[in-house]
Design a protein around this motif. Structure first.
Motif, mmCIF file in Angstrom:
data_model
loop_
_atom_site.group_PDB
_atom_site.id
_atom_site.type_symbol
_atom_site.label_atom_id
_atom_site.label_comp_id
_atom_site.label_asym_id
_atom_site.label_seq_id
_atom_site.Cartn_x
_atom_site.Cartn_y
_atom_site.Cartn_z
ATOM 1 N N GLY A 62 7.160 2.112 16.856
ATOM 2 C CA GLY A 62 6.370 2.161 15.692
ATOM 3 C C GLY A 62 5.302 3.264 15.679
ATOM 4 N N ASP A 63 5.518 4.400 16.333
ATOM 5 C CA ASP A 63 4.759 5.604 16.347
ATOM 6 C C ASP A 63 4.404 6.059 15.125
ATOM 7 N N TYR A 64 5.427 6.068 14.202
ATOM 8 C CA TYR A 64 5.305 6.663 12.839
ATOM 9 C C TYR A 64 4.672 5.727 11.962
ATOM 10 N N VAL B 138 8.008 11.545 19.395
ATOM 11 C CA VAL B 138 7.526 11.683 17.946
ATOM 12 C C VAL B 138 7.851 13.114 17.649
ATOM 13 N N LEU B 139 7.690 14.106 18.302
ATOM 14 C CA LEU B 139 8.126 15.508 18.066
ATOM 15 C C LEU B 139 9.635 15.815 17.663
ATOM 16 N N PHE B 140 10.322 14.902 18.457
ATOM 17 C CA PHE B 140 11.916 15.566 18.285
ATOM 18 C C PHE B 140 13.000 14.313 17.792
ATOM 19 N N ARG B 141 12.334 12.978 17.971
ATOM 20 C CA ARG B 141 13.389 12.018 17.639
ATOM 21 C C ARG B 141 14.145 12.165 16.171
ATOM 22 N N SER B 142 15.270 11.997 15.979
ATOM 23 C CA SER B 142 16.102 12.374 14.568
ATOM 24 C C SER B 142 15.964 10.914 13.743
ATOM 25 N N SER B 143 16.962 10.933 13.016
ATOM 26 C CA SER B 143 17.162 9.853 11.963
ATOM 27 C C SER B 143 15.857 9.682 11.081
ATOM 28 N N SER B 144 15.408 8.514 11.127
ATOM 29 C CA SER B 144 14.138 8.119 9.930
ATOM 30 C C SER B 144 13.100 8.898 10.524
ATOM 31 N N LYS C 178 13.092 12.466 9.171
ATOM 32 C CA LYS C 178 12.864 12.588 7.693
ATOM 33 C C LYS C 178 11.435 12.580 7.445
ATOM 34 N N ILE C 179 10.712 11.550 8.123
ATOM 35 C CA ILE C 179 9.274 11.296 8.035
ATOM 36 C C ILE C 179 8.542 12.743 8.184
ATOM 37 N N ARG C 180 9.132 13.040 9.473
ATOM 38 C CA ARG C 180 8.462 14.421 9.953
ATOM 39 C C ARG C 180 8.657 15.679 8.869
ATOM 40 N N LYS C 181 9.693 15.864 8.531
ATOM 41 C CA LYS C 181 10.231 16.851 7.556
ATOM 42 C C LYS C 181 9.229 16.854 6.302
ATOM 43 N N GLN C 182 9.051 15.517 5.951
ATOM 44 C CA GLN C 182 8.215 15.280 4.630
ATOM 45 C C GLN C 182 6.585 15.850 4.864
ATOM 46 N N LEU C 183 6.137 15.256 6.322
ATOM 47 C CA LEU C 183 4.708 15.765 6.508
ATOM 48 C C LEU C 183 4.466 17.093 6.445
ATOM 49 N N ILE C 184 5.598 17.814 7.065
ATOM 50 C CA ILE C 184 5.692 19.220 7.093
ATOM 51 C C ILE C 184 5.756 19.723 5.582
ATOM 52 N N GLU C 185 6.497 19.345 4.753
ATOM 53 C CA GLU C 185 6.683 19.872 3.466
ATOM 54 C C GLU C 185 5.365 19.451 2.650
ATOM 55 N N GLU C 186 4.658 18.506 2.785
ATOM 56 C CA GLU C 186 3.321 18.193 2.280
ATOM 57 C C GLU C 186 2.155 18.949 2.748
ATOM 58 N N PHE D 297 1.065 -1.164 0.068
ATOM 59 C CA PHE D 297 -0.029 0.033 0.061
ATOM 60 C C PHE D 297 0.779 1.315 0.116
ATOM 61 N N ALA D 298 2.120 1.026 0.042
ATOM 62 C CA ALA D 298 3.135 2.274 -0.112
ATOM 63 C C ALA D 298 2.880 3.087 0.955
ATOM 64 N N ARG D 299 2.642 2.820 2.322
ATOM 65 C CA ARG D 299 2.386 3.400 3.478
ATOM 66 C C ARG D 299 3.576 4.210 4.038
ATOM 67 N N PHE D 300 4.685 3.588 3.565
ATOM 68 C CA PHE D 300 6.000 4.041 4.132
ATOM 69 C C PHE D 300 6.963 4.753 3.596
ATOM 70 N N ARG D 301 6.270 5.338 2.248
ATOM 71 C CA ARG D 301 7.071 5.984 1.130
ATOM 72 C C ARG D 301 7.823 7.267 1.469
ATOM 73 N N ARG D 302 7.273 7.603 2.716
ATOM 74 C CA ARG D 302 8.276 8.785 3.320
ATOM 75 C C ARG D 302 9.444 8.505 4.053
ATOM 76 N N GLY D 303 9.410 7.258 4.393
ATOM 77 C CA GLY D 303 10.343 6.662 5.234
ATOM 78 C C GLY D 303 9.943 5.563 6.361
ATOM 79 N N THR D 304 10.972 4.524 6.564
ATOM 80 C CA THR D 304 10.619 3.477 7.583
ATOM 81 C C THR D 304 10.810 3.796 8.727
ATOM 82 N N PRO D 305 9.940 3.800 9.729
ATOM 83 C CA PRO D 305 9.940 4.096 11.179
ATOM 84 C C PRO D 305 11.018 3.056 11.715
ATOM 85 N N PRO D 306 11.925 3.471 12.725
ATOM 86 C CA PRO D 306 12.844 2.534 13.281
ATOM 87 C C PRO D 306 12.167 1.281 13.921
#
Length: 255
Positions: free
Chosen positions: A149-151, A176-182, A185-193, A136-145
């Motif tokens: 599993g929050d993201y 969820v608001l400030f953890r880095s790495s993957s 990236k997901i968080r940044k993508q959600l903001i950009e969209e 279903f391409a749910r993780f196209r913004r990045g794979t959570p750690p």
């Protein structure tokens, strides 16, 4: 009793009534809406949304959808819905990330006007191994750690929001608001969209079985602008002997 024993196993957290009330009022369910909770537990949050529609329109013209991974809790949800006269519902038993059951006739993810959830906080072993090949391409913004599993739940919920009317509320731990790495990236993508609409910081010790403070993230498909509203509500509460509570004036202030 369900609430008291939750939190001790499987990351289950019963959503306190006033938090359900707050989320339901913010996502503003309307007559004719399809409303979904992909981690529905005993269905309290779903029923809060259904009740709001009924109070406003005097009809039961809404449809409630849910999925729950734990069989005994799924059975509780079904009983709960029947006992409250919510006949127009579809609640499935299964793992939402590994096997989303709410699908269309052509085997795509079903879309909803309103999506709400209180997913398990930072779930370990959420299904990282199958995420790369998710059909279903749910993780196209990045794979959570692997161990958080929050993201995964947030990504799933966003993909099930209606492309026009979709709005969503999800309860998350502060990481969820400030953890880095993957996750960064997901968080940044959600903001950009331009999907994230608001962040509400809640008081600590609101939930059964955990003292950690949580936040509500609100997402929307059809945003009026590209800003994100931050609401600091962590100091407005009534202290209880075991748990803190949001009073009606606290809810009004947030709303």
């Amino acid at each position: 009793r369900f609430a008291a024993s939750a939190g001790k196993k499987a990351g289950e957290f019963y959503t306190p009534a006033e938090v359900s009330e707050l989320m339901a009022r913010i996502v503003d369910p309307q007559e004719g809406d399809d409303i979904c909770d992909p981690t529905c537990g005993s269905a309290s949050l779903l029923m809060k949304c259904g009740r709001l529609v009924r109070e406003r329109s005097g009809t039961r013209r809404d449809a409630l959808f849910g999925q729950e991974a734990i069989g005994s809790t799924w059975a509780l949800a079904k009983m709960n819905l029947f006992l409250h006269g919510e006949e127009n519902h579809q609640v499935e038993w299964g793992d939402t990330i590994r096997n989303p059951k709410l699908r269309t006739s052509d085997d795509m993810l079903r879309h909803f006007d309103v999506v709400v959830a209180n997913p398990p906080f930072s779930l370990d072993k959420w299904g990282h191994g199958t995420a790369e090949t998710d059909k279903f391409a749910r993780f196209r913004r990045g794979t959570p750690p692997k161990t958080k599993g929050d993201y995964a739940f947030i990504s799933h919920m966003i993909e099930t929001m209606d492309a026009v009317t979709g709005r969503m509320g999800v309860i998350v731990p502060h990481g969820v608001l400030f953890r880095s790495s993957s996750e960064g990236k997901i968080r940044k993508q959600l903001i950009e969209e331009n999907l994230l609409d608001a962040v509400i910081g809640l008081p600590p010790n609101l939930f059964f079985g955990t003292g950690i403070p949580a936040a509500i993230l609100l997402f929307k498909r059809d945003k009026a602008d590209d800003s994100v509203l931050f609401i600091e509500a962590s100091r407005d509460f009534e202290a209880g002997s075991k748990q803190n509570h949001l009073r009606s004036q606290d809810l009004e202030k947030i709303l």
